[in-house]
Design a protein around this motif. Sequence first.
Motif, PDB file in Angstrom:
ATOM      1  N   SER A  48      42.894 -56.924 -64.785  1.00 42.66           N
ATOM      2  CA  SER A  48      42.961 -55.574 -65.356  1.00 42.66           C
ATOM      3  C   SER A  48      42.259 -55.527 -66.707  1.00 42.66           C
ATOM      4  O   SER A  48      41.553 -54.561 -67.028  1.00 42.66           O
ATOM      5  N   THR A  49      42.449 -56.574 -67.508  1.00 45.05           N
ATOM      6  CA  THR A  49      41.783 -56.651 -68.816  1.00 45.05           C
ATOM      7  C   THR A  49      40.271 -56.696 -68.653  1.00 45.05           C
ATOM      8  O   THR A  49      39.528 -56.035 -69.389  1.00 45.05           O
ATOM      9  N   LEU A  96      51.314 -62.107 -61.410  1.00 47.27           N
ATOM     10  CA  LEU A  96      51.233 -61.057 -62.427  1.00 47.27           C
ATOM     11  C   LEU A  96      50.260 -61.405 -63.553  1.00 47.27           C
ATOM     12  O   LEU A  96      49.527 -60.535 -64.046  1.00 47.27           O
ATOM     13  N   ASP A  97      50.238 -62.673 -63.972  1.00 49.63           N
ATOM     14  CA  ASP A  97      49.287 -63.077 -65.018  1.00 49.63           C
ATOM     15  C   ASP A  97      47.847 -62.880 -64.555  1.00 49.63           C
ATOM     16  O   ASP A  97      46.992 -62.414 -65.314  1.00 49.63           O
ATOM     17  N   LYS A  98      47.594 -63.215 -63.290  1.00 51.38           N
ATOM     18  CA  LYS A  98      46.250 -63.027 -62.745  1.00 51.38           C
ATOM     19  C   LYS A  98      45.901 -61.545 -62.696  1.00 51.38           C
ATOM     20  O   LYS A  98      44.772 -61.140 -63.022  1.00 51.38           O
ATOM     21  N   ALA A  99      46.884 -60.702 -62.310  1.00 47.81           N
ATOM     22  CA  ALA A  99      46.651 -59.257 -62.256  1.00 47.81           C
ATOM     23  C   ALA A  99      46.338 -58.708 -63.648  1.00 47.81           C
ATOM     24  O   ALA A  99      45.466 -57.845 -63.814  1.00 47.81           O
ATOM     25  N   LYS A 100      47.043 -59.231 -64.661  1.00 54.93           N
ATOM     26  CA  LYS A 100      46.807 -58.776 -66.034  1.00 54.93           C
ATOM     27  C   LYS A 100      45.397 -59.152 -66.490  1.00 54.93           C
ATOM     28  O   LYS A 100      44.693 -58.343 -67.116  1.00 54.93           O
ATOM     29  N   LYS A 101      44.963 -60.378 -66.186  1.00 51.40           N
ATOM     30  CA  LYS A 101      43.623 -60.821 -66.576  1.00 51.40           C
ATOM     31  C   LYS A 101      42.544 -59.986 -65.894  1.00 51.40           C
ATOM     32  O   LYS A 101      41.557 -59.592 -66.524  1.00 51.40           O
ATOM     33  N   LEU A 126      51.018 -52.335 -58.696  1.00 48.99           N
ATOM     34  CA  LEU A 126      51.291 -53.669 -59.235  1.00 48.99           C
ATOM     35  C   LEU A 126      52.750 -54.086 -59.078  1.00 48.99           C
ATOM     36  O   LEU A 126      53.066 -55.276 -59.209  1.00 48.99           O
ATOM     37  N   LYS A 182      39.048 -53.246 -67.691  1.00 48.18           N
ATOM     38  CA  LYS A 182      39.054 -52.346 -68.852  1.00 48.18           C
ATOM     39  C   LYS A 182      37.874 -52.642 -69.777  1.00 48.18           C
ATOM     40  O   LYS A 182      37.194 -51.729 -70.258  1.00 48.18           O
TER      41      LYS A 182
END
Length: 382
Positions: free
Chosen positions: A354-355, A347-352, A339, A358
């Motif tokens: 990843s969430t 980065l916001d898209k990557a976080k979403k 990442l 999970k």
Amino acid sequence: MFDSQKKCPDASNTKNNDTENTKTLQKSIEHTGQQSPAIITCDGFLINGNRRKTVFDTLYDTNPAKYSMMKVVILPNVGEPGGPPTLKEIEHIENRYQLQRDGKSEYYGFDMALSIQRKIENGLTLKEQLLDDPRYTGMSDSDFKKVMNKYEKDYLLPLECVDRYLESLDRLGLYDSVSTGSGDKEGRWQAFIDYSKFFSNSLTNDKWRIEAGVEEDEIGDVEDVAFKMIRKREVPSRKVHVVMRDLKKLYKNRDAKKLLASLESDVEIRLPREDCRDEDGKEFPARVIDTIWGKKYKTTFAHKINAAYGHLETQNIRETPLTLLDAALKKLNHADMDLSIISISDLDKAKKLSTSIKSKADNLESQAYRFIKNFKNLANKK
């Protein structure tokens, strides 16, 4: 009365493709005569009554004396009470008469899309058109919004795809080359509906493209291939609209994707000039050219599409929940899964994402734990 043989512009600007209803009306007029008048402007612009005009044209050949005149209502001219109607007022009149019988449009889907779009271009918004429909009278704002969204998905978005298709062939506005009419035996209009859904829900969806390995700059190539298949119309043992529905799965299969992608380079959109003209040098109609083009690439389409479906069927046999879990873990453990190299804007898209991963993983773990526990309980009871 109006001279039924007079050349008269048609406000709908579409062909009367519903032959079944036209035949029914013809029998009615032959039996009881014309029951309701058509509506025209003072200069002979036909607003409502295209089907009646078609019937009178047909019957005139058998009985000119009886079917030379048609009953009409003529709208005001300049200087008369109310004055001549504006384009928007004409569209309102046509829209209301079109819906007045039972609240349902008499148009076939493709013609309906063209009618809606033409009215929008003349100033009558989609909302105004739908408010003329008694089915939606008194509907709540939220429910009415859902209706508008459905009309956009069912008519306007597919028509946008049709326009892009025609533009790719230098045929802007040649809608007759797309569909044969109400039966849509060739399935092109339905194919555009299904492709439009794929385009909106998958091809322009970042998440799906990541899963399918389709880069943003490949969207145009995927569309080019889809349009070529729609132009071909007949694909091996499958209706073309079914293939459009399957694009979501086909492009997520690596081998099928490669085969479809090769159609972009292996199938030329243009035919040699001499193949498009008769002996006198006159160009064939667009539909004839499409047939010639389709025959030229028949074997190519058959081989590529059959092979693509073969890979998809093999994948369906091979994939199980366990193999899918294993493949997902391998992707997450891929050497390129770093990442730190993602741009700040992503980065916001990557976080979403990843969430979401999970959350799905936790859900699968809970399912596995529950199944193991239930299995142990059954084993203990025995």
